[in-house]
Motif scaffolding. Sequence first.
Motif, PDB file in Angstrom:
ATOM      1  N   UNK A 273      55.432 -21.326  39.026  1.00 16.88           N
ATOM      2  CA  UNK A 273      55.793 -20.008  38.514  1.00 16.88           C
ATOM      3  C   UNK A 273      54.964 -19.645  37.287  1.00 16.88           C
ATOM      4  N   UNK A 274      54.851 -20.585  36.333  1.00 18.84           N
ATOM      5  CA  UNK A 274      54.085 -20.307  35.113  1.00 18.84           C
ATOM      6  C   UNK A 274      52.601 -20.131  35.432  1.00 18.84           C
ATOM      7  N   UNK A 275      52.079 -20.977  36.317  1.00 18.41           N
ATOM      8  CA  UNK A 275      50.667 -20.897  36.692  1.00 18.41           C
ATOM      9  C   UNK A 275      50.360 -19.537  37.322  1.00 18.41           C
ATOM     10  N   UNK A 276      51.235 -19.091  38.217  1.00 17.75           N
ATOM     11  CA  UNK A 276      51.037 -17.812  38.902  1.00 17.75           C
ATOM     12  C   UNK A 276      51.184 -16.644  37.938  1.00 17.75           C
ATOM     13  N   UNK A 277      52.147 -16.735  37.031  1.00 13.40           N
ATOM     14  CA  UNK A 277      52.354 -15.657  36.055  1.00 13.40           C
ATOM     15  C   UNK A 277      51.132 -15.465  35.175  1.00 13.40           C
ATOM     16  N   UNK A 278      50.526 -16.581  34.737  1.00 15.46           N
ATOM     17  CA  UNK A 278      49.326 -16.484  33.917  1.00 15.46           C
ATOM     18  C   UNK A 278      48.164 -15.872  34.703  1.00 15.46           C
ATOM     19  N   UNK A 279      48.050 -16.258  35.980  1.00 16.58           N
ATOM     20  CA  UNK A 279      46.980 -15.694  36.807  1.00 16.58           C
ATOM     21  C   UNK A 279      47.162 -14.191  36.978  1.00 16.58           C
ATOM     22  N   UNK A 286      42.072  -7.739  33.180  1.00 18.49           N
ATOM     23  CA  UNK A 286      40.647  -7.806  33.445  1.00 18.49           C
ATOM     24  C   UNK A 286      39.990  -9.094  33.037  1.00 18.49           C
ATOM     25  N   UNK A 287      40.762 -10.153  32.885  1.00 15.64           N
ATOM     26  CA  UNK A 287      40.209 -11.459  32.516  1.00 15.64           C
ATOM     27  C   UNK A 287      40.053 -12.320  33.764  1.00 15.64           C
ATOM     28  N   UNK A 288      39.881 -13.633  33.563  1.00 19.10           N
ATOM     29  CA  UNK A 288      39.653 -14.541  34.688  1.00 19.10           C
ATOM     30  C   UNK A 288      40.811 -15.531  34.787  1.00 19.10           C
ATOM     31  N   UNK A 289      41.036 -16.028  35.989  1.00 19.93           N
ATOM     32  CA  UNK A 289      42.042 -17.060  36.214  1.00 19.93           C
ATOM     33  C   UNK A 289      41.437 -18.104  37.134  1.00 19.93           C
ATOM     34  N   UNK A 290      41.564 -19.366  36.764  1.00 19.57           N
ATOM     35  CA  UNK A 290      41.014 -20.438  37.582  1.00 19.57           C
ATOM     36  C   UNK A 290      42.147 -21.245  38.198  1.00 19.57           C
ATOM     37  N   UNK A 291      41.793 -22.056  39.176  1.00 20.46           N
ATOM     38  CA  UNK A 291      42.826 -22.813  39.885  1.00 20.46           C
ATOM     39  C   UNK A 291      43.355 -23.966  39.049  1.00 20.46           C
TER      40      UNK A 291
END
Length: 313
Positions: A273-279, A286-291
Amino acid sequence: MTAVRQGKSELFLSDMGIGPDRIGIAGVLAAAAVHTHLVRMGLRSYASINIQTAECLDTHYYAVLIGVGATTVHAYLAEAAIADRHARGLFGDLTLAQCLARHRTAIDEGLLKIMSKMGIAVISSYRGGYNFEAVGLSRALVNDLFPGMPAKISGEGYASLHLNAQLRHDKAYDSAVASLPIGGFYRQRHTGETHAYSAQLMHLLQTAVSTDSYSTYLQFSRGVEGLPPIYLRDLLQFNFPAEGVPVDQVEAITEIRKRFVTPGMSLGALSPEAHETLAIAMNRIGAKAVSGEGGEDSARYQPMPMATTPIRG
């Protein structure tokens, strides 16, 4: 050195001789002193350094001892504490041998995790490698005992370490004290050392987030600001110029955001949940999200409708 040249292949360092009139030397300092001296004399490969210490209570201490040159570590006080709890029936049907075996397994797995962070596969390659940094030790002491170890700031020298050892020794053998204070190193205690993440501050932060209360967050912020210095960064502050930069020379926030990258942490470290929310948040600004470590859930291979919805407000 003399013992090694006489053919002795096993050296033992122990703090079991501590008493009312005998102050113990920190295990890390003792192990490092012997290891470094033998290295300088070209004799280190001829003998093992075995250390018997009451100070070693967690995997970090084991790792540091091995990292400064110890060949084997006997944490006799930790084992004695396990034996004492077993004698009081606090481990159910487990035998003492099983309890000690579990302790050894926990330490082994902890050391493997620590070494894996350095990409080191065998403990002999970790031994004496100084794969860490000295914080709060004088450069002269580091050069003497830990040659090659990074030490970006100076700190305590021999005199200060001796004074601290004397103070701890006096507390331990103070006849007016019925029981030694816990100290609060592993868990916050009201009478122990200050923790950056105190229970009161965490309660304020959780309340502020769950109730969306800015006033409660300000209480948390003031509490953090009022803490005594704990980290090195607590000794730093912004150096504001007398005159600010003209606004038209400041990079636009939309351009700055493009350089944000998050969350470069594993799914297990955060939670799905936290990982997805940050993404989602990064997509919206307009920033980037990595796996992060461990790859990405296949369900996220395609953009989610909500992920690109702009934030309102």
